[in-house]
Scaffold this motif. Structure first.
Motif, short mmCIF file in Angstrom:
data_model
loop_
_atom_site.label_atom_id
_atom_site.label_comp_id
_atom_site.label_asym_id
_atom_site.label_seq_id
_atom_site.Cartn_x
_atom_site.Cartn_y
_atom_site.Cartn_z
N TYR A 117 9.95 5.05 -9.05
CA TYR A 117 9.67 6.37 -8.50
C TYR A 117 8.22 6.77 -8.77
CZ TYR A 117 10.20 11.33 -7.44
OH TYR A 117 10.05 12.57 -6.90
N ALA A 118 7.76 6.50 -10.00
CA ALA A 118 6.37 6.84 -10.34
C ALA A 118 5.38 6.02 -9.52
CB ALA A 118 6.14 6.61 -11.84
N ALA A 119 5.77 4.79 -9.18
CA ALA A 119 4.87 3.97 -8.37
C ALA A 119 4.89 4.37 -6.91
CB ALA A 119 5.25 2.50 -8.52
N ALA A 120 6.03 4.90 -6.42
CA ALA A 120 6.15 5.22 -5.00
C ALA A 120 5.65 6.62 -4.67
CB ALA A 120 7.61 5.08 -4.56
N LYS A 121 5.74 7.55 -5.62
CA LYS A 121 5.42 8.94 -5.30
C LYS A 121 3.97 9.15 -4.87
CE LYS A 121 6.80 13.17 -4.92
NZ LYS A 121 7.76 13.53 -3.87
N PRO A 122 2.98 8.52 -5.48
CA PRO A 122 1.59 8.76 -5.03
C PRO A 122 1.27 8.18 -3.66
CG PRO A 122 1.65 7.93 -7.29
CD PRO A 122 3.01 7.72 -6.71
N GLN A 123 2.08 7.26 -3.16
CA GLN A 123 1.79 6.60 -1.89
C GLN A 123 2.30 7.46 -0.73
OE1 GLN A 123 2.99 2.48 -1.98
NE2 GLN A 123 2.36 2.21 -4.09
N LYS A 124 1.62 8.56 -0.49
CA LYS A 124 2.05 9.51 0.53
C LYS A 124 1.57 9.06 1.91
CE LYS A 124 1.75 13.31 -2.78
NZ LYS A 124 1.13 14.61 -3.11
N PRO A 125 2.35 9.37 2.93
CA PRO A 125 1.90 9.02 4.29
C PRO A 125 0.74 9.90 4.72
CG PRO A 125 3.94 10.28 4.37
CD PRO A 125 3.68 9.99 2.92
N LYS A 126 0.00 9.41 5.68
CA LYS A 126 -1.14 10.14 6.24
C LYS A 126 -0.86 10.45 7.70
CE LYS A 126 -4.63 8.17 3.16
NZ LYS A 126 -5.92 7.42 3.09
N ILE A 127 -1.14 11.71 8.07
CA ILE A 127 -0.88 12.18 9.44
C ILE A 127 -2.17 12.78 9.99
CG2 ILE A 127 0.50 13.70 10.88
CD1 ILE A 127 2.66 13.62 8.70
N LEU A 128 -2.50 12.36 11.19
CA LEU A 128 -3.69 12.86 11.86
C LEU A 128 -3.30 13.30 13.27
CD1 LEU A 128 -6.77 13.29 11.96
CD2 LEU A 128 -6.97 10.93 12.80
N VAL A 129 -3.44 14.60 13.55
CA VAL A 129 -3.16 15.13 14.89
C VAL A 129 -4.39 14.89 15.76
CG1 VAL A 129 -2.49 17.14 16.24
CG2 VAL A 129 -1.62 16.85 13.90
N LYS A 130 -4.20 14.18 16.84
CA LYS A 130 -5.34 13.79 17.67
C LYS A 130 -5.65 14.82 18.75
CE LYS A 130 -4.96 8.78 17.07
NZ LYS A 130 -4.80 7.49 17.79
N SER A 131 -4.70 15.09 19.62
CA SER A 131 -5.00 15.94 20.78
C SER A 131 -3.73 16.51 21.38
CB SER A 131 -5.76 15.14 21.85
OG SER A 131 -4.93 14.09 22.35
N PRO A 152 12.20 8.95 -2.90
CA PRO A 152 11.09 9.91 -2.82
C PRO A 152 11.01 10.53 -1.42
CG PRO A 152 10.27 7.66 -2.81
CD PRO A 152 11.73 7.57 -3.09
N LYS A 153 10.65 11.81 -1.39
CA LYS A 153 10.52 12.55 -0.14
C LYS A 153 9.09 13.05 0.00
CE LYS A 153 15.28 14.19 -0.56
NZ LYS A 153 16.16 15.39 -0.65
N PHE A 154 8.57 12.98 1.23
CA PHE A 154 7.22 13.41 1.51
C PHE A 154 7.27 14.40 2.68
CE2 PHE A 154 7.21 8.96 0.15
CZ PHE A 154 6.44 9.04 -1.00
N TYR A 155 6.89 15.65 2.39
CA TYR A 155 6.87 16.67 3.42
C TYR A 155 5.42 17.09 3.68
CZ TYR A 155 11.93 17.26 2.93
OH TYR A 155 13.29 17.06 2.90
#
Length: 322
Positions: A129-143, A290-293
């Motif tokens: 869990y400690a290894a997975a939590k910092p690896q958050k997804p990245k989102i970029l809104v384009k257009s 892990p959950k990423f919001y």
């Protein structure tokens, strides 16, 4: 004469007794006695008197020794029985102690194994869990692209006359999973496009799975059908073309010249885009989950001249972790 007869009558008990007897030999001497003094041998009686042999012992000592041996034997048996009982009791206590010492680890073996395995598994889960939590997804809104935006008169559900808006738009964003050893399941809350605090269109991200260290472009269709504006739609209506302005010519022979000036561009219409992207990673089933919001807010300045054109939102959106 009598002495020879007496000597001849001495018999040895050792010769007649069996050789297997462990007793010491005893010798008996028989002596004649006469009943009368006249010298006639009417009857002869022999009295046997035991004579101790050189290696013998007195008869009374033999009987007393036998009685002593019996008493000592009974005492030895009694003491032997007591000692035997004490030994049995001590052995029983020892066996009980051994059973207790042996039974305690056996009873606790399963519990100790379960507790140890649980602690080890929990420690391993915490590491994951400690290894997975910092690896958050990245989102970029384009257009966003508005294919249709039309305002017309209409009535709401209560029969009140007001302006109604119908729109259709396409939102594009880039989603990247930065996880090195796990994939994520991605969904979102309703994506709302609002104008003057009125939601004029909405859409949602279709659930998908994104593998580790990968990315994709997510396309969302946003639709709004006859949404009442209640007096707020005047700014969404494009201004009518300006009337021509006549200008008098300096030459008398010619009439006035009509010059049409270009209309002033309408002010951009501010809109707001608001939604939350939800990512769930099942690293170790539901135990390590892990959950990423990501909450995304975009400000859009809509202009009528940008219909069917991409409106860049890269610098107009804020992405925050929830």
């Amino acid at each position: 004469m009598h002495t020879n007869a007496a000597d001849s009558e001495v018999t040895s008990l050792s010769a007649s007794s069996p050789t297997r007897s462990p007793r010491r030999p005893a010798y008996f001497v028989q002596s004649p006695s006469r009943d009368s003094h006249d010298g006639e041998k009417t009857a002869t009686s022999f009295h046997s008197t035991p004579v101790l042999s050189p290696m013998g012992s007195p008869p009374h000592s033999h009987s007393s020794s036998s009685r002593y041996s019996k008493i000592n034997g009974s005492k030895r048996k009694a003491h032997g029985g007591d000692r035997k009982f004490a030994m049995i009791e001590e052995e029983g206590l020892l066996h009980d102690g051994d059973r207790e010492r042996e039974g305690l680890p056996r009873r606790c073996y399963v519990l100790a194994f379960v507790v140890g395995f649980s602690l080890l598994f929990a420690f391993f889960s915490l590491i994951l869990y400690a290894a997975a939590k910092p690896q958050k997804p990245k989102i970029l809104v384009k257009s966003i692209t508005f294919e249709q935006l039309k305002v017309q008169a209409g009535q709401d559900a209560g029969g009140i006359g007001t302006d109604m808006i119908t729109m259709n738009a396409t939102l594009r964003m880039m989603y990247r999973n930065t996880g090195t050893f796990f994939g994520v399941h991605v969904t979102s809350s309703p994506i709302d496009l609002s104008f003057s605090q009125i939601t004029i269109g909405s859409g949602t991200i279709k659930k998908f799975y994104q593998s580790r260290k990968s990315q994709r472009t997510v396309v969302v269709n946003m639709i709004g059908d006859k949404t009442p504006l209640y007096g707020s739609g005047s700014t969404l209506v494009p201004p009518p073309p300006p009337a021509p302005i006549p200008i008098m010519s300096k030459k008398k022979k010619k009439g006035p010249i009509v010059i049409v000036e270009p209309p002033a561009p309408p002010a951009p219409v501010p809109m707001r885009l608001n939604f939350t992207v939800k990512s769930h990673a099942y690293v170790l089933g539901k135990l390590v989950h892990p959950k990423f919001y990501k909450r995304i807010v975009c400000l859009i300045n809509f202009e009528h001249k940008k219909l069917n054109k991409h409106i860049a939102l890269t610098n107009n959106c804020t992405v925050t972790s929830v």
